[in-house]
Design a protein around this motif. Structure first.
Motif, PDB file in Angstrom:
ATOM      1  N   LYS A 188       2.905  -1.447   4.018  1.00  0.00           N
ATOM      2  CA  LYS A 188       3.627  -0.585   3.083  1.00  0.00           C
ATOM      3  C   LYS A 188       4.814  -1.290   2.455  1.00  0.00           C
ATOM      4  CE  LYS A 188       2.241   3.948   4.708  1.00  0.00           C
ATOM      5  NZ  LYS A 188       2.662   5.298   5.115  1.00  0.00           N
ATOM      6  N   TYR A 193      -8.986  -4.942  11.123  1.00  0.00           N
ATOM      7  CA  TYR A 193      -8.580  -3.857  10.235  1.00  0.00           C
ATOM      8  C   TYR A 193      -8.796  -4.167   8.762  1.00  0.00           C
ATOM      9  CZ  TYR A 193      -4.150  -6.400   9.386  1.00  0.00           C
ATOM     10  OH  TYR A 193      -3.204  -7.335   9.030  1.00  0.00           O
ATOM     11  N   SER A 247     -10.258  -1.497   6.502  1.00  0.00           N
ATOM     12  CA  SER A 247      -9.628  -0.185   6.434  1.00  0.00           C
ATOM     13  C   SER A 247      -9.382   0.187   4.987  1.00  0.00           C
ATOM     14  CB  SER A 247      -8.296  -0.194   7.196  1.00  0.00           C
ATOM     15  OG  SER A 247      -8.481  -0.564   8.540  1.00  0.00           O
ATOM     16  N   PRO A 248      -9.690   1.417   4.611  1.00  0.00           N
ATOM     17  CA  PRO A 248      -9.450   1.831   3.226  1.00  0.00           C
ATOM     18  C   PRO A 248      -7.964   2.061   2.984  1.00  0.00           C
ATOM     19  CG  PRO A 248     -10.310   3.666   4.498  1.00  0.00           C
ATOM     20  CD  PRO A 248     -10.313   2.486   5.409  1.00  0.00           C
ATOM     21  N   CYS A 249      -7.550   1.780   1.779  1.00  0.00           N
ATOM     22  CA  CYS A 249      -6.145   1.949   1.446  1.00  0.00           C
ATOM     23  C   CYS A 249      -6.009   2.286  -0.032  1.00  0.00           C
ATOM     24  CB  CYS A 249      -5.345   0.679   1.767  1.00  0.00           C
ATOM     25  SG  CYS A 249      -5.705  -0.699   0.647  1.00  0.00           S
ATOM     26  N   ILE A 250      -4.834   2.735  -0.381  1.00  0.00           N
ATOM     27  CA  ILE A 250      -4.469   2.911  -1.787  1.00  0.00           C
ATOM     28  C   ILE A 250      -3.317   1.960  -2.048  1.00  0.00           C
ATOM     29  CG2 ILE A 250      -3.589   4.484  -3.545  1.00  0.00           C
ATOM     30  CD1 ILE A 250      -4.763   6.771  -1.937  1.00  0.00           C
ATOM     31  N   ALA A 251      -3.510   1.065  -2.985  1.00  0.00           N
ATOM     32  CA  ALA A 251      -2.505   0.048  -3.257  1.00  0.00           C
ATOM     33  C   ALA A 251      -1.424   0.604  -4.177  1.00  0.00           C
ATOM     34  CB  ALA A 251      -3.159  -1.172  -3.884  1.00  0.00           C
ATOM     35  N   ARG A 252      -0.189   0.308  -3.851  1.00  0.00           N
ATOM     36  CA  ARG A 252       0.914   0.630  -4.751  1.00  0.00           C
ATOM     37  C   ARG A 252       1.134  -0.530  -5.728  1.00  0.00           C
ATOM     38  NH1 ARG A 252       5.467   0.902  -1.385  1.00  0.00           N
ATOM     39  NH2 ARG A 252       4.631   2.870  -0.663  1.00  0.00           N
ATOM     40  N   VAL A 285       0.834  -1.201   0.000  1.00  0.00           N
ATOM     41  CA  VAL A 285       0.000   0.000   0.000  1.00  0.00           C
ATOM     42  C   VAL A 285       0.866   1.248   0.000  1.00  0.00           C
ATOM     43  CG1 VAL A 285      -1.798  -1.251   1.256  1.00  0.00           C
ATOM     44  CG2 VAL A 285      -0.267   0.278   2.502  1.00  0.00           C
ATOM     45  N   ASP A 286       0.295   2.271  -0.591  1.00  0.00           N
ATOM     46  CA  ASP A 286       0.884   3.602  -0.518  1.00  0.00           C
ATOM     47  C   ASP A 286       0.390   4.308   0.728  1.00  0.00           C
ATOM     48  OD1 ASP A 286       1.244   4.625  -3.970  1.00  0.00           O
ATOM     49  OD2 ASP A 286       2.743   4.374  -2.397  1.00  0.00           O
ATOM     50  N   ALA A 287      -0.891   4.156   1.011  1.00  0.00           N
ATOM     51  CA  ALA A 287      -1.492   4.822   2.164  1.00  0.00           C
ATOM     52  C   ALA A 287      -2.623   3.948   2.670  1.00  0.00           C
ATOM     53  CB  ALA A 287      -2.028   6.190   1.762  1.00  0.00           C
ATOM     54  N   VAL A 288      -2.814   3.997   3.983  1.00  0.00           N
ATOM     55  CA  VAL A 288      -3.891   3.203   4.585  1.00  0.00           C
ATOM     56  C   VAL A 288      -4.404   3.957   5.799  1.00  0.00           C
ATOM     57  CG1 VAL A 288      -2.243   1.835   5.939  1.00  0.00           C
ATOM     58  CG2 VAL A 288      -4.544   0.965   5.539  1.00  0.00           C
ATOM     59  N   ASN A 289      -5.709   3.980   5.933  1.00  0.00           N
ATOM     60  CA  ASN A 289      -6.339   4.565   7.113  1.00  0.00           C
ATOM     61  C   ASN A 289      -6.737   3.392   8.008  1.00  0.00           C
ATOM     62  OD1 ASN A 289      -7.688   6.022   9.002  1.00  0.00           O
ATOM     63  ND2 ASN A 289      -9.342   6.707   7.664  1.00  0.00           N
ATOM     64  N   LEU A 290      -5.799   3.009   8.854  1.00  0.00           N
ATOM     65  CA  LEU A 290      -5.962   1.764   9.606  1.00  0.00           C
ATOM     66  C   LEU A 290      -6.914   1.947  10.766  1.00  0.00           C
ATOM     67  CD1 LEU A 290      -4.623  -1.089   9.324  1.00  0.00           C
ATOM     68  CD2 LEU A 290      -3.342  -0.488  11.388  1.00  0.00           C
TER      69      LEU A 290
END
Lengths: 691, 150
Positions: free
Chosen positions: A686, B94, B97-102, A663-668
């Motif tokens: 990440k 979790y 949980s929303p995420c943006i995948a690389r 992931v680049d970013a996650v709102n855990l």
């Protein structure tokens, strides 16, 4: 679904090969605790390293030359095999169960040996679930944990056993198989949108303090707008300074979904509500209101009228109040607002009044040449000379140029007139052959069209530097085109020809839009006089010495000019001397009697080409145009997808992904973890995990 | 709380695997060796035969899975030093949980270049000729004669 024949390979494999991130080597297959068990409760481990299967998979070969099965009701020549989903008591998740009638040739090498005994009825099962649970294989009692198995197979998989049997018996065509690989429905084009609202329902009391209670209401809406418009507008009337939003829509949606909990989504055909509150703090009673509103896609208008104008197509989305915050979600807008225009090429109406151009074939040209050199008494030459006093002593001096073109220009120019005479000055020379006088040198030669199709479905590999597009243009050379301008389009090559200079202009159109053009030289000028020949020779020498790209040619240090050759000692009386009287050649280039296009300034451009060859030498090169693709060949391994995934940029909840995820970013959101554990989870996500 | 119930496993999965593969060794009760937090636990348990294959554990009271390292104490008891595995322990918590995948196996984006794919030095070359062509020949092509005159 294809039917199977003797010798076909039935493939049943699972996608959990790399579940733990390791891959057994071919020569040392180690399944850890993953094993299969036959119906005799015998633990069997694969021992033949040629058996290329790993945990949870099997490669079953149906070969010929084996005894018939003991169950005559199974028709092995029918060629149909099927699997179906079923549940097993105690295991709530579905299984894929194989029911195949297999004949396994035990005598051949490379065949999977199953317990050392031929099996007529063979059953395998995998756990298809989400928990590390136990699994029962076949009819054995020993279980081992395996989870999250995906089955890939070229055998049709049906929802029920009845459907599977119907297919095997030939009563259905298999198109109802859940893994039927027929035409998949296309996802319609459109603009995807999503907005989320943190709602709640609360009661305002006399002290004006909202008491948050109850469950949130609709918390999100998303889908794809395939047609029409969808927008929000501000509604006044709330006592505080916050507004309520109304919805205006005439849109057609694809996969419209709403959520009431922010996590799960329910598909709907219609919009679930027609307004949303931004916030409300006054008045008493119970109201639904939004705690926050996240929108990155939907235009918001200042009032209902603007919203109505928008959905009626009378307002541009760029006029929305929030366009600068949502514009990133939309494809680049045409700044002019106008669609692409196809190119309209010009026409040439240049007309000569004091000299004419004739398209001649060899016969006509030979006839003219014979006439001009016919000095016999009473010959045409005498008559021509009478009409040519203004031109000097020789009718040949009236010829301003003779240029060969590698294409019959009668097929190119449309404004010509066929006739069987030419004028030398005022003298009309009748011909037995026919020539075409060029009225307007207007026309184009069309080389045809190339379809520039993507090799990888418009992925990044279809563009430079991974894919490059080169074009060979006759009489010009190789040029590189910007592949991004042509991909997915038809490239059309057209040549525009200048009969005065012999130059050519190659134009390349992408779907009718002029995209590139290049200059070249295709006409070969035939020297008429000695002066012409000096100019011609000089031009060739200069071209060889300094090519179009500044590369030195191979003329060597021989002579730097035809004049130089004369000065080097070739005296009068020699061939060179006869052709090149000292001083005349140079005077010819610089004097008043200047041949068309052969002034001193034009010498170096005479017959010059990109390829550092003269246009005559270019006749040895291909006379067609060519497109050449140079495509980088990737060394993608079979494990690319499962071990390291592909570049993504997808946004979703974690459980929506499977396999490798980075992931680049996650709102855990994690209720029980400590801060350190939460940080550890984020660090893993990440750096890459396997789900 | 002195005694604690735990299940011991042999884990074959890497630390970055969310749903780990493990086989059960046994469930037993151990004693907390000292005051520890739930992330780092030290427990002593009775000796059991195949302790050498134990590298993973689950403690229901703590809702956590643990990586385990074992010390043999005195031939009768084993000391387990355990560090929590939050990646596996809290997945159900979790996973939404929303995420943006690389990078992703299941949601690839072909428009984004993949720097991890090597390319062969020799590209694939494809050539296509035009359907039309010039025709210089002994009787092909033409001559343009430019003459002064009317």
């Amino acid at each position: 679904m294809a039917e199977y024949q003797y010798g076909d390979t039935l493939i049943i494999s699972t996608d959990n090969l790399f579940f733990d991130g390791t891959m057994p080597e071919e020569s040392n297959i180690d399944f850890g605790d993953s094993y299969y068990q036959n119906s005799y409760t015998e633990m069997v481990y694969p021992t033949d390293p040629r058996d290329k299967y790993v945990a949870g998979s099997a490669r079953v070969i149906w070969a010929s030359g084996f005894p018939t099965p003991s169950a005559p009701e199974y028709d092995i020549t029918q060629g149909r095999r099927a699997m179906w989903l079923t549940t097993v008591t105690g295991y709530p998740n579905k299984y894929y169960v194989v029911n195949t009638d297999l004949i396994i040739d035990w005598q051949e090498e490379g065949v999977w040996k199953y317990g050392g005994k031929p099996q007529v009825s063979f059953t395998m099962a995998w756990h298809y679930g989400t928990e590390p649970n136990s699994l029962s294989i076949g009819t054995g009692s020993t279980s081992y944990p395996i989870s999250h198995v995906f089955v890939e197979s070229n055998i049709p998989i049906f929802e029920t056993k009845a459907e599977a049997l119907a297919y095997v018996k030939g009563e259905s065509d298999g198109t109802n198989a859940i893994n039927y690989g027929g035409e998949s429905p296309e996802t319609p084009d459109g603009q995807y949108f999503e907005f989320s609202i943190q709602w709640t329902t609360s009661t305002w009391t006399n002290d004006n303090q909202p008491t948050v209670s109850g469950q949130p209401y609709y918390q999100g809406l998303r889908g794809k707008i395939t047609d029409g418009y969808f927008g929000l507008y501000k509604i006044d009337g709330i006592d505080d300074d916050k507004l309520k939003y109304g919805i205006k829509s005439n849109a057609t949606f694809y996969e419209l979904e709403y959520s009431t909990d922010g996590r799960t989504w329910t598909q709907t055909d219609d919009l679930p509500w027609d307004f949303i509150y931004r916030r409300r703090i006054n008045e008493l009673g119970t109201f639904s209101y939004a705690l926050s509103f996240n929108n990155s896609d939907i235009p918001i208008w200042k009032d209902e009228q603007d919203a109505e104008d928008y959905i009626a197509g009378n307002k541009y989305i760029e006029d929305a109040e929030n366009w600068n915050t949502i514009s990133n979600q939309y494809p680049p807008r045409n700044p002019t607002g106008d669609p692409d225009d196809a190119s309209t090429m010009g026409q040439v109406y240049t007309r000569a009044f004091f000299s004419q151009q004739y398209i001649c074939g060899i016969t006509a040209l030979t006839e003219i040449s014979n006439a001009l050199f016919d000095t016999s008494a009473g010959g045409v030459w005498e008559d021509i000379k009478k009409g040519l006093e203004m031109y000097g002593d020789s009718p040949v001096d009236d010829i301003q140029g003779c240029m060969f073109f590698p294409v019959d220009l009668n097929t190119v120019f449309t404004n010509t007139s066929a006739q069987n005479y030419i004028y030398f000055g005022g003298y009309k020379l009748d011909l037995q052959s026919s020539v075409n006088k060029i009225v307007f040198p207007n026309g184009v030669y069309d080389f045809g069209t190339f379809d520039i199709k993507p090799s990888f479905g418009y992925s990044y590999r279809d563009y430079a530097p991974y894919s490059r597009l080169f074009c060979y243009l006759a009489y010009i050379g190789w040029v590189e085109l910007d592949i991004a301008r042509y991909i997915g389009k038809s490239a059309n090559i057209k040549y525009y020809i200048d009969t005065r200079t012999g130059g050519c202009l190659a134009c390349i159109f992408a779907n009718g839009v002029l995209t590139d053009y290049f200059n070249g030289q295709m006409g070969v000028s035939m020297p008429i006089t000695a002066t012409d020949y000096v100019a011609y020779a000089n031009a060739q020498i200069q071209t060889l010495l300094t090519g179009a790209n500044g590369v030195k040619g191979n003329a060597g240090a021989m002579f730097s000019s035809a004049q130089g050759m004369v000065n080097a000692g070739v005296g009068a009386g020699t061939v060179a001397g006869a052709m090149l009287p000292v001083g005349v050649a140079m005077a010819g280039m610089q004097g008043a009697k200047t041949l068309y296009g052969l002034t001193q300034n034009n010498i170096n451009n005479f017959n010059k080409t990109v390829g550092s060859s003269s246009s005559m030498l270019n006749q040895y090169l291909p006379q067609y145009c060519m497109m050449m693709w140079e495509i980088q060949d990737g060394e993608e391994t079979p494990y690319e997808k499962s071990l390291q995934g592909y570049p993504s940029n997808a946004s979703n909840i974690l459980s929506a992904f499977s396999g490798y995820l980075e992931v680049d970013a996650v709102n855990l959101s994690c209720a029980y973890a400590t801060d350190n554990e939460r940080a550890e989870i984020i660090a893993y996500l990440k750096s890459g995990v396997y789900i | 709380m002195d005694n604690i119930t735990l299940t011991l496993y042999n884990n074959t999965s890497a630390p970055n695997v969310v749903r780990k593969r493990y086989s059960t060794l046994q469930t037993l009760t151990g004693q907390l060796k000292e005051n520890v937090n739930m992330q780092n636990v030290v427990i002593t348990i009775p000796y059991f035969a195949n302790y050498a294959s134990c590298n993973y554990a689950y403690i229901p009271q703590f809702h956590r899975y643990y990586y385990v390292s074992i010390e043999v104490m005195d031939g009768e008891r084993l000391k387990l030093t355990m560090k929590s595995d939050p990646l596996t322990s809290f997945w159900d918590n979790y996973c939404n949980s929303p995420c943006i995948a690389r990078r992703s196996s299941s949601a690839p984006n072909p428009n984004i270049k993949d720097d991890l794919i090597p390319f062969k030095p020799q590209p694939v070359i494809i050539r296509r000729r035009s359907t039309q062509h010039f025709t210089p020949s002994s009787n092909g092509g033409c001559y343009i004669l430019t003459i002064g005159g009317k």
